[in-house]
Design a protein around this motif. Sequence first.
Motif, PDB file in Angstrom:
ATOM      1  N   GLY A  65      -3.855  53.193 -46.115  1.00  0.00           N
ATOM      2  CA  GLY A  65      -4.769  52.105 -46.446  1.00  0.00           C
ATOM      3  C   GLY A  65      -4.151  51.137 -47.436  1.00  0.00           C
ATOM      4  N   SER A  80      -7.544  47.914 -44.198  1.00  0.00           N
ATOM      5  CA  SER A  80      -8.657  48.251 -45.076  1.00  0.00           C
ATOM      6  C   SER A  80      -8.188  49.129 -46.232  1.00  0.00           C
ATOM      7  CB  SER A  80      -9.758  48.976 -44.290  1.00  0.00           C
ATOM      8  OG  SER A  80     -10.286  48.154 -43.268  1.00  0.00           O
ATOM      9  N   HIS A  83      -8.125  53.099 -44.581  1.00  0.00           N
ATOM     10  CA  HIS A  83      -8.014  52.673 -43.187  1.00  0.00           C
ATOM     11  C   HIS A  83      -7.934  53.840 -42.206  1.00  0.00           C
ATOM     12  CE1 HIS A  83      -6.992  49.120 -40.548  1.00  0.00           C
ATOM     13  NE2 HIS A  83      -6.815  50.155 -39.714  1.00  0.00           N
ATOM     14  N   ASP A  97      -9.362  57.249 -37.539  1.00  0.00           N
ATOM     15  CA  ASP A  97      -9.782  56.026 -38.228  1.00  0.00           C
ATOM     16  C   ASP A  97     -10.826  56.392 -39.276  1.00  0.00           C
ATOM     17  OD1 ASP A  97      -9.908  52.859 -38.091  1.00  0.00           O
ATOM     18  OD2 ASP A  97     -11.975  53.581 -38.227  1.00  0.00           O
ATOM     19  N   SER A 100     -12.286  51.730 -40.703  1.00  0.00           N
ATOM     20  CA  SER A 100     -11.614  50.472 -41.040  1.00  0.00           C
ATOM     21  C   SER A 100     -12.296  49.287 -40.373  1.00  0.00           C
ATOM     22  CB  SER A 100     -10.144  50.530 -40.612  1.00  0.00           C
ATOM     23  OG  SER A 100     -10.052  50.606 -39.198  1.00  0.00           O
TER      24      SER A 100
END
Length: 238
Positions: A65, A80, A83, A97, A100
Motif C-alpha cells: 500500500g 491506496s 491496498h 485486495d 482498495s
Amino acid sequence: MFLCVRCLRSKEVVERAAGQARQPSSAAPQDGAWPDVSFPAMPEDIWLTLPDGSEHELKESVTIGRDPANDLTFSSPTVSREHAGVTCRDGRWYLEDRGSYNGTFLNGTRLQPGVPLPLRHADRIGIGSETVLFSWPAQLQDPDMTETAQELPTANPAQLSSFQRQVVQCLCGPWLAGASLDRLPSNEQIAAELGTPGATGTVKAALRRIYAKAGLSDQPAHAKRRALCRVARQRGWV
C-alpha cells in the motif's frame, strides 16, 4: 561488495549436499545408487519483482500500500494506503485486495475485496498503476498444480506485431517455464524455434523494435534480454 542473499543460500545448499555425499555410509548401496542428497526449495526461491526491477524475497506474508507501515510501499497516488496483501497458507501463496479504491488485478482480472486468489509462477499483479511479478519457478515442478486459465487481453499503447509477439514468446518461454533469466535463447535459437533457421537477422531486427517499444534501447545487450522478459510479462505481451 554486494552479495545476493539467494546466491549465498544456494551455495549453502550445494555445500550441504556435497557434505552429505562425502560422508561414509554404514551400508553399501544394494543397487549401486547413492542416497538422495537433494533439498527442497528454500523460501528465497520465491520473490516479487517490483516495477524498478528490484526483487523482494517472500518468506512470510506481506502487505502492500501507500502507507509507510506496509511491508511494500508505493508512492503512486493510484495506490491506496492499504491496498493488497500476499499471504502464504497451506503451502500456497495468495493475493488479496484489501478494499482498495482502484483495485488489485491478477493477470488483468480484478479481484473482489477480501477474496484471496492463488498465485502461480510469472503471474502479473496490478496494484493501481503499478505492476509486480510473482516468481516461484519450483512451483512448475508440482504435477498436481492446476494450469492457469486463459488471461484477458491487456490494453497497451505499444502493441506488438504478430511476428514480434512470436519472437517475445520464444525469448521468454524458458523463463516462464521456470528457467533462469541467465539462460535465455539466442537469436539463432529463436529463429530455429520459429521454423526459420536462416532468419537470424530478421529476429535481431524485430528485437531491436521491441526494445524500443519497451523503452530498453539504451541498456546493454544481455541486460536488455532479461529486462524485456519482465517488461513483456508486465505489459501482457506474453
